[in-house]
Design an enzyme around this catalytic site. Structure first.
Site, PDB file in Angstrom:
ATOM      1  N   GLN A 105       1.242 -14.907  -6.915  1.00 36.76           N
ATOM      2  CA  GLN A 105       2.598 -14.384  -6.911  1.00 36.76           C
ATOM      3  C   GLN A 105       3.481 -15.151  -5.923  1.00 36.76           C
ATOM      4  O   GLN A 105       4.653 -15.421  -6.211  1.00 36.76           O
ATOM      5  CB  GLN A 105       2.592 -12.891  -6.577  1.00 36.76           C
ATOM      6  CG  GLN A 105       2.028 -12.035  -7.696  1.00 36.76           C
ATOM      7  CD  GLN A 105       2.172 -10.554  -7.425  1.00 36.76           C
ATOM      8  OE1 GLN A 105       2.409 -10.130  -6.299  1.00 36.76           O
ATOM      9  NE2 GLN A 105       2.016  -9.751  -8.467  1.00 36.76           N
ATOM     10  N   ASP A 128      -0.368  -8.548   4.824  1.00 37.35           N
ATOM     11  CA  ASP A 128      -0.944  -7.222   4.667  1.00 37.35           C
ATOM     12  C   ASP A 128       0.129  -6.185   4.979  1.00 37.35           C
ATOM     13  O   ASP A 128       0.601  -6.095   6.116  1.00 37.35           O
ATOM     14  CB  ASP A 128      -2.133  -7.080   5.612  1.00 37.35           C
ATOM     15  CG  ASP A 128      -2.792  -5.709   5.536  1.00 37.35           C
ATOM     16  OD1 ASP A 128      -2.364  -4.874   4.709  1.00 37.35           O
ATOM     17  OD2 ASP A 128      -3.733  -5.478   6.320  1.00 37.35           O
ATOM     18  N   ALA A 129       0.504  -5.400   3.976  1.00 40.30           N
ATOM     19  CA  ALA A 129       1.548  -4.392   4.173  1.00 40.30           C
ATOM     20  C   ALA A 129       1.136  -3.328   5.174  1.00 40.30           C
ATOM     21  O   ALA A 129       1.994  -2.678   5.776  1.00 40.30           O
ATOM     22  CB  ALA A 129       1.896  -3.742   2.837  1.00 40.30           C
ATOM     23  N   GLU A 146       8.215  -0.659  -6.691  1.00 42.07           N
ATOM     24  CA  GLU A 146       7.068  -0.414  -7.563  1.00 42.07           C
ATOM     25  C   GLU A 146       5.793  -1.045  -6.986  1.00 42.07           C
ATOM     26  O   GLU A 146       5.000  -1.652  -7.698  1.00 42.07           O
ATOM     27  CB  GLU A 146       7.330  -0.939  -8.968  1.00 42.07           C
ATOM     28  CG  GLU A 146       6.594  -0.177 -10.064  1.00 42.07           C
ATOM     29  CD  GLU A 146       7.181  -0.412 -11.440  1.00 42.07           C
ATOM     30  OE1 GLU A 146       6.445  -0.921 -12.295  1.00 42.07           O
ATOM     31  OE2 GLU A 146       8.373  -0.091 -11.648  1.00 42.07           O
TER      32      GLU A 146
END
Length: 283
Positions: A105, A128-129, A146
């Site tokens: 992505q 890393d969120a 989303e």
């Protein structure tokens, strides 16, 4: 949804399934969903908008909600293949940083930003969120378009987002909703490939407390299922039917065939779709 490389194989962790899924299928998902990896938004049942038009409209609605100005910094958590970040930068003049756990992505999003001539203001990276490495209070807005349903811990991610928001900054997100929870019949994904897309569903009414626990003040909590879910599923199913031959040539028969079943299963899950907006207190 699953990929052509066996993401549905048993024994994969949730993170492994998610990483493999998006690495392998991002281009195909973007093709089915009008260029962005998210739902479309239609004003009414008679709205003639295409999937691509409705998808861009939803991005526009989200951009309006974060209330940013030229030069403001926006963090896009779960940026997908970059279309929403690029549209946001073009419409507002903002500087956007997109993060994802998928190298595929990042590559696709960076290519799109260069093609759109916004690479000087829109960048993408793997991150890393749940453990953001940005300075505290370094963004004017954060959105999770989303993507939060794919996070193992919504609260942890929201706390991270709140920490990098400046006081008075705004967060906006969309989430898949459990609309059956009030009747005690929560409908969850039952296989790794569906879990990757839908994650663990939660009812919309749980969001006020979740936001407050994250240190955020709720501004808007809206169920927009009737303007998003059914039409999006219809468009994806129709695209699979109308363009099967060309899609098969580009992505392979296995991927296309699997998505037939995936769309059917997603429709049967009966999930909803919500928009959530919150502010970080202070100024």
């Amino acid at each position: 949804m699953t990929s052509g490389s066996g993401v549905s194989a048993e024994g994969l962790s949730q993170q492994e399934a998610e990483d493999g899924f998006y690495n392998d299928t991002s281009e195909f998902l973007a093709e089915l969903s009008g260029g962005s990896l998210h739902m479309g938004y239609w004003e009414s049942p008679s709205d003639p908008a295409t999937m691509a038009e409705a998808s861009r409209r939803l991005t526009g609605l989200m951009a309006e909600r974060i209330k940013i100005s030229p030069g403001d910094r926006v963090l896009d958590i779960g940026c997908g293949t970059g279309a929403p970040a690029i549209q946001l930068a073009q419409a507002t003049g903002a500087v956007v940083v997109g993060i994802t756990n998928s190298p595929a992505q990042v590559r696709l999003a960076a290519e799109k930003a260069r093609e759109a001539q916004v690479a000087d203001r829109v960048s993408f990276r793997c991150a890393d969120a749940g453990n953001l490495d940005f300075a505290p209070e370094s963004f004017d807005a954060v959105w999770l378009f989303e993507s939060i349903m794919a996070m193992p811990d919504r609260l942890a991610v929201l706390r991270q987002a709140a920490a990098v928001l400046r006081p008075g900054g705004r967060l906006a997100l969309t989430d898949f909703l459990d609309r059956a929870a009030s009747s005690g019949g929560a409908q969850q994904a039952d296989a790794p490939q569906y879990a990757v897309l839908m994650g663990k569903l939660m009812p919309l009414q749980d969001y006020p407390l979740l936001l407050e626990e994250a240190g955020l003040t709720p501004v808007e909590i809206s169920d927009v299922s009737d303007r998003t879910v059914a039409r999006t599923m219809d468009c994806m199913r129709q695209r699979l039917a109308d363009d099967r031959e060309s899609l098969t040539r580009r992505f392979g028969a296995q991927v296309v065939g699997q998505f037939d079943n995936i769309v059917q299963r997603l429709e049967a899950a009966g999930f909803g779709y919500g928009i959530v907006v919150a502010d970080r207190p202070g100024q």
